[in-house]
Write an enzyme that holds these catalytic residues in place. Sequence first.
Site, PDB file in Angstrom:
ATOM      1  N   TYR A  33       0.860  -1.183   0.000  1.00  0.00           N
ATOM      2  CA  TYR A  33       0.000   0.000   0.000  1.00  0.00           C
ATOM      3  C   TYR A  33       0.897   1.233   0.000  1.00  0.00           C
ATOM      4  N   GLY A  63      15.062  -4.650  36.670  1.00  0.00           N
ATOM      5  CA  GLY A  63      16.207  -4.772  35.760  1.00  0.00           C
ATOM      6  C   GLY A  63      15.995  -5.832  34.700  1.00  0.00           C
ATOM      7  N   THR A  91       1.989   6.058  15.210  1.00  0.00           N
ATOM      8  CA  THR A  91       2.256   6.926  14.054  1.00  0.00           C
ATOM      9  C   THR A  91       1.606   6.389  12.775  1.00  0.00           C
ATOM     10  N   GLU A 129      -0.755   4.504  10.080  1.00  0.00           N
ATOM     11  CA  GLU A 129      -2.209   4.507   9.889  1.00  0.00           C
ATOM     12  C   GLU A 129      -2.834   5.764  10.493  1.00  0.00           C
ATOM     13  N   ASP A 149      -1.050   9.531  12.352  1.00  0.00           N
ATOM     14  CA  ASP A 149      -0.448  10.009  13.602  1.00  0.00           C
ATOM     15  C   ASP A 149      -1.570  10.254  14.621  1.00  0.00           C
TER      16      ASP A 149
HETATM   17  C1  LIG Z   1      -1.694  -3.930   7.612  1.00  0.00           C
HETATM   18  C2  LIG Z   1      -2.139  -4.853   8.674  1.00  0.00           C
HETATM   19  C3  LIG Z   1      -3.586  -5.008   8.662  1.00  0.00           C
HETATM   20  C4  LIG Z   1      -4.289  -5.641   9.722  1.00  0.00           C
HETATM   21  C5  LIG Z   1      -3.491  -6.072  10.844  1.00  0.00           C
HETATM   22  C6  LIG Z   1      -3.976  -5.485  12.105  1.00  0.00           C
HETATM   23  C7  LIG Z   1      -2.976  -5.530  13.074  1.00  0.00           C
HETATM   24  C8  LIG Z   1      -2.066  -4.358  12.911  1.00  0.00           C
HETATM   25  C9  LIG Z   1      -0.711  -4.649  13.283  1.00  0.00           C
HETATM   26  C10 LIG Z   1       0.317  -4.411  12.494  1.00  0.00           C
HETATM   27  C11 LIG Z   1       0.182  -3.859  11.132  1.00  0.00           C
HETATM   28  C12 LIG Z   1       1.117  -2.798  10.892  1.00  0.00           C
HETATM   29  C13 LIG Z   1       0.931  -2.283   9.507  1.00  0.00           C
HETATM   30  C14 LIG Z   1       1.163  -0.832   9.436  1.00  0.00           C
HETATM   31  C15 LIG Z   1       0.817  -0.372   8.085  1.00  0.00           C
HETATM   32  C16 LIG Z   1       0.735   1.074   7.998  1.00  0.00           C
HETATM   33  C17 LIG Z   1       0.177   1.613   6.958  1.00  0.00           C
HETATM   34  C18 LIG Z   1       0.027   3.062   6.817  1.00  0.00           C
HETATM   35  O1  LIG Z   1       0.430   3.847   7.627  1.00  0.00           O
HETATM   36  S1  LIG Z   1      -0.801   3.584   5.416  1.00  0.00           S
HETATM   37  C19 LIG Z   1      -0.813   5.323   5.460  1.00  0.00           C
HETATM   38  C20 LIG Z   1      -1.752   5.837   6.505  1.00  0.00           C
HETATM   39  N1  LIG Z   1      -1.889   7.261   6.384  1.00  0.00           N
HETATM   40  C21 LIG Z   1      -2.698   7.946   7.124  1.00  0.00           C
HETATM   41  O2  LIG Z   1      -3.351   7.426   7.992  1.00  0.00           O
HETATM   42  C22 LIG Z   1      -2.819   9.391   6.787  1.00  0.00           C
HETATM   43  C23 LIG Z   1      -3.636  10.155   7.793  1.00  0.00           C
HETATM   44  N2  LIG Z   1      -4.341  11.258   7.136  1.00  0.00           N
HETATM   45  C24 LIG Z   1      -5.647  11.197   6.794  1.00  0.00           C
HETATM   46  O3  LIG Z   1      -6.308  10.186   6.996  1.00  0.00           O
HETATM   47  C25 LIG Z   1      -6.226  12.421   6.177  1.00  0.00           C
HETATM   48  O4  LIG Z   1      -5.282  13.171   5.537  1.00  0.00           O
HETATM   49  C26 LIG Z   1      -6.949  13.301   7.224  1.00  0.00           C
HETATM   50  C27 LIG Z   1      -6.052  13.636   8.387  1.00  0.00           C
HETATM   51  C28 LIG Z   1      -8.176  12.563   7.721  1.00  0.00           C
HETATM   52  C29 LIG Z   1      -7.370  14.616   6.583  1.00  0.00           C
HETATM   53  O5  LIG Z   1      -8.008  14.342   5.403  1.00  0.00           O
HETATM   54  P1  LIG Z   1      -8.500  15.491   4.362  1.00  0.00           P
HETATM   55  O6  LIG Z   1      -7.476  16.532   4.234  1.00  0.00           O
HETATM   56  O7  LIG Z   1      -8.951  14.831   3.126  1.00  0.00           O
HETATM   57  O8  LIG Z   1      -9.769  15.997   4.985  1.00  0.00           O
HETATM   58  P2  LIG Z   1     -10.305  16.935   6.073  1.00  0.00           P
HETATM   59  O9  LIG Z   1     -10.500  18.295   5.504  1.00  0.00           O
HETATM   60  O10 LIG Z   1      -9.616  16.859   7.374  1.00  0.00           O
HETATM   61  O11 LIG Z   1     -11.701  16.227   6.170  1.00  0.00           O
HETATM   62  C30 LIG Z   1     -12.681  16.311   5.142  1.00  0.00           C
HETATM   63  C31 LIG Z   1     -13.886  15.510   5.569  1.00  0.00           C
HETATM   64  O12 LIG Z   1     -13.594  14.128   5.450  1.00  0.00           O
HETATM   65  C32 LIG Z   1     -13.896  13.467   6.670  1.00  0.00           C
HETATM   66  N3  LIG Z   1     -12.992  12.325   6.733  1.00  0.00           N
HETATM   67  C33 LIG Z   1     -11.662  12.324   6.828  1.00  0.00           C
HETATM   68  N4  LIG Z   1     -11.197  11.071   6.838  1.00  0.00           N
HETATM   69  C34 LIG Z   1     -12.261  10.266   6.732  1.00  0.00           C
HETATM   70  C35 LIG Z   1     -12.414   8.861   6.690  1.00  0.00           C
HETATM   71  N5  LIG Z   1     -11.357   8.051   6.775  1.00  0.00           N
HETATM   72  N6  LIG Z   1     -13.643   8.372   6.583  1.00  0.00           N
HETATM   73  C36 LIG Z   1     -14.721   9.180   6.518  1.00  0.00           C
HETATM   74  N7  LIG Z   1     -14.634  10.521   6.554  1.00  0.00           N
HETATM   75  C37 LIG Z   1     -13.416  11.050   6.666  1.00  0.00           C
HETATM   76  C38 LIG Z   1     -13.663  14.507   7.718  1.00  0.00           C
HETATM   77  O13 LIG Z   1     -14.353  14.204   8.905  1.00  0.00           O
HETATM   78  C39 LIG Z   1     -14.222  15.723   7.024  1.00  0.00           C
HETATM   79  O14 LIG Z   1     -15.632  15.682   7.129  1.00  0.00           O
HETATM   80  P3  LIG Z   1     -16.483  17.032   7.046  1.00  0.00           P
HETATM   81  O15 LIG Z   1     -16.013  17.905   8.152  1.00  0.00           O
HETATM   82  O16 LIG Z   1     -16.242  17.632   5.708  1.00  0.00           O
HETATM   83  O17 LIG Z   1     -17.881  16.567   7.241  1.00  0.00           O
HETATM   84  C1  LIG Z   2       6.456   1.423  10.865  1.00  0.00           C
HETATM   85  C2  LIG Z   2       5.694   2.232   9.860  1.00  0.00           C
HETATM   86  C3  LIG Z   2       5.029   1.588   8.844  1.00  0.00           C
HETATM   87  C4  LIG Z   2       4.368   2.321   7.866  1.00  0.00           C
HETATM   88  N1  LIG Z   2       3.768   1.681   6.832  1.00  0.00           N
HETATM   89  C5  LIG Z   2       3.200   2.397   5.829  1.00  0.00           C
HETATM   90  C6  LIG Z   2       2.633   1.748   4.694  1.00  0.00           C
HETATM   91  O1  LIG Z   2       2.603   0.524   4.601  1.00  0.00           O
HETATM   92  N2  LIG Z   2       2.123   2.510   3.706  1.00  0.00           N
HETATM   93  C7  LIG Z   2       2.120   3.859   3.761  1.00  0.00           C
HETATM   94  O2  LIG Z   2       1.649   4.490   2.826  1.00  0.00           O
HETATM   95  N3  LIG Z   2       2.627   4.510   4.837  1.00  0.00           N
HETATM   96  C8  LIG Z   2       3.161   3.815   5.856  1.00  0.00           C
HETATM   97  N4  LIG Z   2       3.683   4.460   6.955  1.00  0.00           N
HETATM   98  C9  LIG Z   2       3.658   5.922   7.008  1.00  0.00           C
HETATM   99  C10 LIG Z   2       2.681   6.462   8.051  1.00  0.00           C
HETATM  100  O3  LIG Z   2       1.374   6.285   7.656  1.00  0.00           O
HETATM  101  C11 LIG Z   2       2.980   7.933   8.315  1.00  0.00           C
HETATM  102  O4  LIG Z   2       4.267   8.033   8.846  1.00  0.00           O
HETATM  103  C12 LIG Z   2       1.943   8.527   9.247  1.00  0.00           C
HETATM  104  O5  LIG Z   2       0.714   8.664   8.593  1.00  0.00           O
HETATM  105  C13 LIG Z   2       2.383   9.864   9.850  1.00  0.00           C
HETATM  106  O6  LIG Z   2       2.651  10.763   8.866  1.00  0.00           O
HETATM  107  P1  LIG Z   2       4.012  11.604   8.807  1.00  0.00           P
HETATM  108  O7  LIG Z   2       5.129  10.645   8.863  1.00  0.00           O
HETATM  109  O8  LIG Z   2       3.871  12.483   7.637  1.00  0.00           O
HETATM  110  O9  LIG Z   2       4.033  12.439  10.127  1.00  0.00           O
HETATM  111  P2  LIG Z   2       3.985  14.019  10.245  1.00  0.00           P
HETATM  112  O10 LIG Z   2       2.633  14.487   9.850  1.00  0.00           O
HETATM  113  O11 LIG Z   2       5.125  14.646   9.552  1.00  0.00           O
HETATM  114  O12 LIG Z   2       4.123  14.184  11.798  1.00  0.00           O
HETATM  115  C14 LIG Z   2       5.159  14.895  12.461  1.00  0.00           C
HETATM  116  C15 LIG Z   2       4.581  15.637  13.672  1.00  0.00           C
HETATM  117  O13 LIG Z   2       3.705  16.656  13.225  1.00  0.00           O
HETATM  118  C16 LIG Z   2       2.484  16.601  13.927  1.00  0.00           C
HETATM  119  N5  LIG Z   2       1.400  17.059  13.031  1.00  0.00           N
HETATM  120  C17 LIG Z   2       1.226  16.792  11.708  1.00  0.00           C
HETATM  121  N6  LIG Z   2       0.121  17.385  11.245  1.00  0.00           N
HETATM  122  C18 LIG Z   2      -0.432  18.051  12.269  1.00  0.00           C
HETATM  123  C19 LIG Z   2      -1.601  18.851  12.421  1.00  0.00           C
HETATM  124  N7  LIG Z   2      -2.445  19.074  11.409  1.00  0.00           N
HETATM  125  N8  LIG Z   2      -1.859  19.373  13.642  1.00  0.00           N
HETATM  126  C20 LIG Z   2      -1.042  19.143  14.679  1.00  0.00           C
HETATM  127  N9  LIG Z   2       0.073  18.389  14.600  1.00  0.00           N
HETATM  128  C21 LIG Z   2       0.381  17.850  13.411  1.00  0.00           C
HETATM  129  C22 LIG Z   2       2.332  15.136  14.301  1.00  0.00           C
HETATM  130  O14 LIG Z   2       1.488  15.003  15.447  1.00  0.00           O
HETATM  131  C23 LIG Z   2       3.755  14.749  14.602  1.00  0.00           C
HETATM  132  O15 LIG Z   2       4.032  15.104  15.927  1.00  0.00           O
HETATM  133  C24 LIG Z   2       4.346   3.741   7.945  1.00  0.00           C
HETATM  134  C25 LIG Z   2       4.999   4.378   8.997  1.00  0.00           C
HETATM  135  C26 LIG Z   2       5.667   3.647   9.947  1.00  0.00           C
HETATM  136  C27 LIG Z   2       6.368   4.358  11.055  1.00  0.00           C
END
Ligand SMILES: CCCCCCCC/C=C\CCCCC/C=C/C(=O)SCCNC(=O)CCNC(=O)[C@H](O)C(C)(C)COP(=O)(O)OP(=O)(O)OC[C@H]1O[C@@H](n2cnc3c(N)ncnc32)[C@H](O)[C@@H]1OP(=O)(O)O
Ligand SMILES: Cc1cc2nc3c(=O)[nH]c(=O)nc-3n(C[C@H](O)[C@H](O)[C@H](O)COP(=O)(O)OP(=O)(O)OC[C@H]3O[C@@H](n4cnc5c(N)ncnc54)[C@H](O)[C@@H]3O)c2cc1C
Length: 710
Positions: free
Chosen positions: A178, A444, A465, A467, A469
Amino acid sequence: MWRGGSNTRTCKRRFFSSPTRSRHHRPPYICRLHSRGSQHLKAMAEVDHLAAERATARFDVEEMKVAWAGSRHAVHVADRMARLVASDPVFRKDNRTMLSRKELFKDTLRKAAHAWKRIVELRLTEEEADLLRQYVDQPGYVDLHWGMFVPAIKGQGTEEQQHKWLPLAYKFQIIGCYAQTELGHGSNVQGLETTATFDPKTDEFVIHSPTLTSSKWWPGGLGKASTHAVVYARLITEGKDYGIHGFIVQLRSLEDHSPLPGVTLGDIGGKFGSGAYNSMDNGVLRFDHVRIPRDQMLMRLSQVTREGKYVHSNVPKQLLYGTMVYVRQSIVADASKALSRAVCIAVRYSAVRKQFGSQDGGPETQVLNYKTQQSRLFPLLASAYAFRFVGDWLNWLYTDVTQKLEAKDFSTLQEAHACTAGLKAVTTSVTADAIEECRKLCGGHGYLNSSGLPELFAVYVPACTYEGDNVVLLLQVARILMKTVSQLASGKQPVGTMAYMGKVQYLMQCKSAVSSAEDWLNPDAIQEAFEARALRMAVNCAQNISQAASQEEAAGFYERSPDLLEAAVAHIQLIIVTKFIEKVHQEIPGHGVKEQLQALCNVYALYILHKHLGDFLATGCITPRQGALANEQLGKLYAQVRPNAVALVDAFNYTDHYLGSVLGRYDGDVYPALYEEAWKDPLNETVVPEGYHEYLRPLIKQQQLKLSRL
Ligand SMILES: CCCCCCCC/C=C\CCCCC/C=C/C(=O)SCCNC(=O)CCNC(=O)[C@H](O)C(C)(C)COP(=O)(O)OP(=O)(O)OC[C@H]1O[C@@H](n2cnc3c(N)ncnc32)[C@H](O)[C@@H]1OP(=O)(O)O
Ligand SMILES: Cc1cc2nc3c(=O)[nH]c(=O)nc-3n(C[C@H](O)[C@H](O)[C@H](O)COP(=O)(O)OP(=O)(O)OC[C@H]3O[C@@H](n4cnc5c(N)ncnc54)[C@H](O)[C@@H]3O)c2cc1C
């Protein structure tokens, strides 16, 4: 020769070639173990050092296992899969922290391949296969393949696309990841820079990384294993940018695994802790005008026609974030697993460990009997149960929302987003802190890798962090809270987990009726205090934002964001408490099981009340005297939990293999295990360390020479 000779000969070789000498040099306990062989070890394993603890339990542990797992069937399947993994030498993990990165990664590939072989050979069901992978307990590309790649295609692909791609993924003919986050943007999904520009001449998208910061960075499984990715990129067609969309992109050859033309990719480097998340190949990826067919855009939510026209289906754009919502709910379920593992280790070890209290030659005190140990540990035990039950509920909510979405009912989308985002944030933050607290609770020995706690912490802590922060996610919850408060004036009744806000008139002025410590055992008293605290904090924030009249609402939100964070946490804690209370109200079979869960529910709620007393007092929900009474009741509850503590962690039903901790062993025979484990360290392979001749000997000799000259 023995002392000064080759330091590369191993202890093992010496022990077997020269028993007399080796016995002399080998630590005495190890000699005894080896001389008596496996029979002795077996006899040792039959001693249950925790038997006395188990005998004091006032409930049926087997029935508590059912309550924890969700059903008798779930206990049975989990038990079978855990034993299958524990008995298979390929799944050995006790040496993991000593492997180099390359060895660890290869070991992960081996385990994943072996797990798949077993799944196929034994014709395991999806439920069994998921559990088997969980008990293998080593992060790897398969987590992302099954956990995000497949769900992204299911959620965002058309029927036709699912038909084409899912069978390939199901049979591992392709491996997917992803790829969303970039070097420059993770939290801000709308800020991603990778482009997917439609070329009508060839009916293709051109995927490109225009800047360094647009490099995909972090996706798990990308660095070395994946052949394909769901890539999130800005869709550009007819000269217009339509924002972020998902595309299936092949990255590597299916023949020799080499990157396809225009694709640059690799691993992003070592991560926090030894072993731990380093088994995962988090990767970097750049595209140089890579062409993919138009039908590899995931087109369930929006489409690009052959002519290049953009068409958006009549569905909310946020459905694009569906995979993240799915994984966030899985992460909540996972939090209770990680937390319960740490707590199981700390409770068992605290029952074994003794310190002080034997002035008259009597037995020392088990550290579990210290009130301070109990007040640090039992709330974590209660939290493990609380997270388990709220995780089950969240899974139900997710399934319910998914069914509604299928029927084009989008009314509960906001509720699903708020609950998954908020619960993911609170449960992961608490769990990460709790694992570290459990390490400290083990003194320890908790700092040793063989305790299992350092690795558990290092693997777990990025959950705060990835999925999303946790702060960013809590601010999403806060935004929804503010929206709900602002709608109250217009008479709109909040629903779902926000429904309590509809009682605004009452909750803004109610006073708790608690007048004795026992009154805090009344779930209505707890519920009311938590509802009033959460609502008053949210309303205070809303008032403060609107009072900053000179500012735009967004600026007011920004200014007040630290308070909003706390309001969001209060709301989420209310959900957790409510779901625990609801669970305890249900029919729960088994002698004493309901009573224990009731006690844990009260521990959880009163601990949160005590910890956040400032919030409860500042919002006027309770008086300082009532706060003191809650603390008094908490102490009584700890005394109630104490005789049941070991049995309550036994109910998690973890094998020693899965726990991976010498301190958390089921039999409590901690000291021989610690002692034996030490000798497995690579440093102990030689008696005289490597480097002795280069650095230690010259130093010592030099000093001796200096002394002899005096
Ligand atoms: C993989 C394993 C699977 C299962 C195993 C389980 C066990 C787990 C153990 C280990 C697994 C580890 C694997 C780790 C893998 C990691 C993967 C990743 O990290 S993938 C990348 C993840 N990235 C993020 O999460 C990014 C976070 N950011 C966001 O989600 C968005 O940018 C945002 C912060 C929500 C902001 O979005 P945006 O700018 O578009 O919008 P806003 O202006 O804030 O909001 C607009 C309106 O949209 C609504 N909203 C936002 N998000 C959602 C949503 N998800 N669903 C529905 N609605 C949503 C928001 O409320 C606003 O609504 P209104 O105010 O307009 O009504
Ligand atoms: C182990 C691991 C596995 C991952 N796996 C995947 C993967 O499979 N696929 C994938 O696509 N991504 C993956 N990621 C990425 C992950 O989803 C991002 O790192 C995460 O969404 C946080 O985003 P960032 O790194 O940009 O943090 P940043 O947004 O840069 O955060 C830095 C600091 O800024 C603060 N901050 C940011 N925005 C705001 C705001 N609006 N208001 C206040 N504070 C704010 C945060 O709280 C934090 O303290 C993985 C990350 C890790 C660590």
